[in-house]
Design a protein around this motif. Structure first.
Motif, PDB file in Angstrom:
ATOM      1  N   LYS A 208       0.838  -1.199   0.000  1.00  0.00           N
ATOM      2  CA  LYS A 208       0.000   0.000   0.000  1.00  0.00           C
ATOM      3  C   LYS A 208       0.876   1.253   0.000  1.00  0.00           C
ATOM      4  N   ILE A 209       1.839   1.323   0.902  1.00  0.00           N
ATOM      5  CA  ILE A 209       2.679   2.534   0.952  1.00  0.00           C
ATOM      6  C   ILE A 209       3.569   2.630  -0.293  1.00  0.00           C
ATOM      7  N   THR A 210       3.939   1.498  -0.872  1.00  0.00           N
ATOM      8  CA  THR A 210       4.755   1.559  -2.096  1.00  0.00           C
ATOM      9  C   THR A 210       3.931   2.175  -3.230  1.00  0.00           C
ATOM     10  N   THR A 211       2.651   1.808  -3.297  1.00  0.00           N
ATOM     11  CA  THR A 211       1.772   2.417  -4.300  1.00  0.00           C
ATOM     12  C   THR A 211       1.611   3.903  -4.014  1.00  0.00           C
ATOM     13  N   ASP A 212       1.404   4.247  -2.736  1.00  0.00           N
ATOM     14  CA  ASP A 212       1.273   5.660  -2.353  1.00  0.00           C
ATOM     15  C   ASP A 212       2.536   6.449  -2.717  1.00  0.00           C
ATOM     16  N   SER A 213       3.683   5.813  -2.632  1.00  0.00           N
ATOM     17  CA  SER A 213       4.925   6.509  -2.984  1.00  0.00           C
ATOM     18  C   SER A 213       4.963   6.779  -4.485  1.00  0.00           C
ATOM     19  N   ALA A 214       4.413   5.863  -5.263  1.00  0.00           N
ATOM     20  CA  ALA A 214       4.429   6.028  -6.721  1.00  0.00           C
ATOM     21  C   ALA A 214       3.453   7.116  -7.176  1.00  0.00           C
ATOM     22  N   THR A 215       2.336   7.290  -6.460  1.00  0.00           N
ATOM     23  CA  THR A 215       1.363   8.347  -6.838  1.00  0.00           C
ATOM     24  C   THR A 215       1.708   9.690  -6.188  1.00  0.00           C
ATOM     25  N   LEU A 216       2.655   9.671  -5.256  1.00  0.00           N
ATOM     26  CA  LEU A 216       2.999  10.807  -4.388  1.00  0.00           C
ATOM     27  C   LEU A 216       1.934  11.085  -3.328  1.00  0.00           C
ATOM     28  N   MET A 217       0.901  10.215  -3.248  1.00  0.00           N
ATOM     29  CA  MET A 217      -0.043  10.356  -2.138  1.00  0.00           C
ATOM     30  C   MET A 217       0.700  10.196  -0.815  1.00  0.00           C
ATOM     31  N   ASN A 218       1.717   9.343  -0.817  1.00  0.00           N
ATOM     32  CA  ASN A 218       2.483   9.169   0.428  1.00  0.00           C
ATOM     33  C   ASN A 218       2.982  10.523   0.932  1.00  0.00           C
ATOM     34  N   LYS A 219       3.463  11.356   0.010  1.00  0.00           N
ATOM     35  CA  LYS A 219       3.975  12.670   0.456  1.00  0.00           C
ATOM     36  C   LYS A 219       2.823  13.559   0.893  1.00  0.00           C
ATOM     37  N   GLY A 220       1.673  13.399   0.243  1.00  0.00           N
ATOM     38  CA  GLY A 220       0.499  14.162   0.664  1.00  0.00           C
ATOM     39  C   GLY A 220       0.079  13.777   2.073  1.00  0.00           C
ATOM     40  N   LEU A 221       0.047  12.478   2.344  1.00  0.00           N
ATOM     41  CA  LEU A 221      -0.313  12.009   3.689  1.00  0.00           C
ATOM     42  C   LEU A 221       0.738  12.501   4.694  1.00  0.00           C
ATOM     43  N   GLU A 222       1.994  12.482   4.274  1.00  0.00           N
ATOM     44  CA  GLU A 222       3.075  12.906   5.181  1.00  0.00           C
ATOM     45  C   GLU A 222       3.030  14.404   5.461  1.00  0.00           C
ATOM     46  N   LEU A 223       2.580  15.181   4.468  1.00  0.00           N
ATOM     47  CA  LEU A 223       2.421  16.622   4.693  1.00  0.00           C
ATOM     48  C   LEU A 223       1.396  16.830   5.811  1.00  0.00           C
ATOM     49  N   ILE A 224       0.288  16.121   5.720  1.00  0.00           N
ATOM     50  CA  ILE A 224      -0.755  16.245   6.757  1.00  0.00           C
ATOM     51  C   ILE A 224      -0.210  15.737   8.096  1.00  0.00           C
ATOM     52  N   GLU A 225       0.518  14.626   8.035  1.00  0.00           N
ATOM     53  CA  GLU A 225       1.129  14.051   9.240  1.00  0.00           C
ATOM     54  C   GLU A 225       2.046  15.085   9.915  1.00  0.00           C
ATOM     55  N   ALA A 226       2.828  15.808   9.116  1.00  0.00           N
ATOM     56  CA  ALA A 226       3.758  16.807   9.666  1.00  0.00           C
ATOM     57  C   ALA A 226       2.995  17.962  10.309  1.00  0.00           C
ATOM     58  N   VAL A 227       1.930  18.413   9.652  1.00  0.00           N
ATOM     59  CA  VAL A 227       1.119  19.507  10.208  1.00  0.00           C
ATOM     60  C   VAL A 227       0.561  19.087  11.568  1.00  0.00           C
ATOM     61  N   ARG A 228       0.067  17.847  11.637  1.00  0.00           N
ATOM     62  CA  ARG A 228      -0.512  17.347  12.899  1.00  0.00           C
ATOM     63  C   ARG A 228       0.547  17.193  13.990  1.00  0.00           C
ATOM     64  N   LEU A 229       1.654  16.559  13.627  1.00  0.00           N
ATOM     65  CA  LEU A 229       2.660  16.221  14.645  1.00  0.00           C
ATOM     66  C   LEU A 229       3.372  17.442  15.183  1.00  0.00           C
ATOM     67  N   PHE A 230       3.685  18.382  14.292  1.00  0.00           N
ATOM     68  CA  PHE A 230       4.594  19.456  14.692  1.00  0.00           C
ATOM     69  C   PHE A 230       3.909  20.812  14.799  1.00  0.00           C
ATOM     70  N   ASP A 231       2.566  20.811  14.676  1.00  0.00           N
ATOM     71  CA  ASP A 231       1.792  22.021  14.906  1.00  0.00           C
ATOM     72  C   ASP A 231       2.266  23.180  14.034  1.00  0.00           C
ATOM     73  N   VAL A 232       2.438  22.917  12.742  1.00  0.00           N
ATOM     74  CA  VAL A 232       2.800  23.970  11.780  1.00  0.00           C
ATOM     75  C   VAL A 232       1.649  24.098  10.781  1.00  0.00           C
ATOM     76  N   THR A 233       1.671  25.165   9.978  1.00  0.00           N
ATOM     77  CA  THR A 233       0.636  25.301   8.948  1.00  0.00           C
ATOM     78  C   THR A 233       1.080  24.519   7.709  1.00  0.00           C
ATOM     79  N   PRO A 234       0.129  24.150   6.829  1.00  0.00           N
ATOM     80  CA  PRO A 234       0.517  23.436   5.602  1.00  0.00           C
ATOM     81  C   PRO A 234       1.492  24.265   4.767  1.00  0.00           C
ATOM     82  N   GLU A 235       1.338  25.591   4.819  1.00  0.00           N
ATOM     83  CA  GLU A 235       2.227  26.462   4.014  1.00  0.00           C
ATOM     84  C   GLU A 235       3.663  26.409   4.529  1.00  0.00           C
TER      85      GLU A 235
END
Ligand code: NDP
Ligand code: MG
Length: 388
Positions: A208-235
């Motif tokens: 599943k994550i390998t497919t997400d890496s190929a679509t770049l959804m993995n990076k999209g999920l990780e962007l959201i993950e970073a916003v949640r974990l580190f209390d920063v804005t998406p920008e």
């Protein structure tokens, strides 16, 4: 619980997967004890792990696997349980750390159960934070326990933040390998095969994550993950394609200093660090030779071609249940792709259509999330059935 490094006791949720098996490699090396192991249906491997690590409990989520698992462990004292509630009960057993390495949104409730039982959590399951980030952060705070990220980029950011509490973050540099189709345009993506999609250039991971890496959804999920974990804005999160996967991510502070973490691409490093944090211990992982690597490159991601990343940005900007809709659509589309029902390029199309068709609501509760997830999956499955 022991609190001492040598005698640490862990529970591993999703122990039969890529992160789960590597977690057990780390446990084997350091002699950690195992309280509980879980899988969905991989009973053969789970039996092997149970016989080696002698946990008190093993849990399978798939009901069909339950009978088989009980027979396999009938000659032992190990308790065998089954189902989603049992998975949450397993996460709540008192331990030094729960490693959550299950795949998909099914990981959310066990994460909450672990935190509410005052267990520290080593979190690989990024879907937990994408769908229920607010709930998880609230549970972390109210129970006064740590979540330590295992995702390599977030572990790198976490490490780059150490010793800097109180210092203002200007931005987070979130690195991305770019996946196997970096440089492709939309036309070329229409012709790629499952075999090509599942061949990641730098990392060996679950399907599943390998497919997400190929679509770049993995990076999209990780962007959201970073916003949640580190209390920063998406920008504040800048996605940078770095083909070599040597710089695992970095933090830029307000004085312009950039602190990052580098190393060979080996998940055992962030897994072990999550367990030993704030200490570091010897590991068998390879060492980085910058001479051998030679060149590190950095480029922009093509969000017009890799639409999943663009959709993830939109979802986190909307907030509420929008990230859950994104995630549910993606889980359903990726499952259909891995089952051979749709071609690769349809994942991005279906995710986009679903995110545009379904409206989100601002309140995030377990009920609103599970309804948003259900509706998104249903939308995607219906579209596939209609042949759209
Ligand atoms: P795998 O597919 O290799 O393993 C998933 C694990 O979860 C298996 O133990 C599987 O059991 C179990 N599982 C699957 N479905 C369910 C379910 N419905 N209920 C309970 N358990 C289930 O995944 P990965 O190890 O690659 O990834 C795990 C998580 O870590 C994902 O969220 C991923 O995004 C994240 N991650 C992974 C990285 C990696 O290098 N692999 C890197 C960074 C993050 P069974 O074997 O029986 O199917
Ligand atoms: Mg990652």
């Amino acid at each position: 619980m022991t609190g001492t490094e040598e005698g640490k006791v862990l529970t591993v949720l999703g122990s039969t997967g890529s992160i789960g098996t590597q977690t057990l490699d780390v446990c084997r090396m350091h002699g950690y004890k195992i309280k509980a192991l879980t899988a969905n249906s991989s009973t053969g491997l789970l039996e092997k792990q149970a016989r080696e690590f002698c946990p008190e409990t093993v849990c399978v989520t798939d009901e069909l696997a339950f009978g088989d698992m009980k027979i396999r462990l009938a000659d032992t004292d190990i308790k065998v349980t089954c189902g989603k509630e049992a998975l949450c009960d397993t996460a709540a057993l008192s331990v030094d750390m729960v490693i959550n390495a299950v795949v998909g949104m099914v990981g959310l409730e066990p994460t909450l159960a672990a935190l509410n039982a005052h267990n520290r959590v080593g979190l690989a399951n990024k879907e937990t934070l994408v769908t229920g980030g607010e709930l998880v952060k609230a549970a972390e705070k109210s129970n006064n326990v740590d979540i330590v990220p295992i995702d390599s980029e977030h572990s790198a950011i976490f490490q780059s933040l150490m010793g800097n509490s109180g210092n203002k973050i200007e931005k987070i540099i979130l690195t991305a390998s770019g996946g196997p189709f970096f440089g492709y345009n939309k036309e070329r993506l229409r012709t790629v095969t499952m075999e090509q999609a599942l061949h990641h250039p730098n990392w060996s991971m679950g399907r599943k994550i390998t497919t997400d890496s190929a679509t770049l959804m993995n990076k999209g999920l990780e962007l959201i993950e970073a916003v949640r974990l580190f209390d920063v804005t998406p920008e504040q999160v800048e996605v940078v394609v770095h083909r070599q996967s040597i710089l695992h991510s970095a933090v830029e502070y307000e004085d312009g200093a950039v602190i990052g973490q580098l190393g060979v691409p080996d998940m055992k490093i962030p897994i072990q660090f999550a367990v030993t944090y704030p200490k570091r211990m010897k590991s068998l992982s390879g060492r980085l030779s910058l001479f051998d690597v030679g060149t590190l490159t950095f480029e922009r991601a093509d969000e017009e071609t890799f639409v999943c990343l663009a959709q993830a940005r939109k979802a986190i900007a909307k907030g509420g249940t929008a990230p859950t809709i994104l995630n549910g659509a993606n889980e359903a589309a990726v499952a259909a792709f891995l089952a051979g029902s749709i071609p690769f390029y349809r994942i991005g199309e279906l995710v986009t259509a679903c995110c545009e068709a379904l409206s989100h609501i601002p309140e995030v509760t377990l009920d609103t999330i599970s309804e948003a997830d259900r509706a998104a999956r249903e939308y995607v499955i219906t579209e596939i059935k209609k042949g759209n």
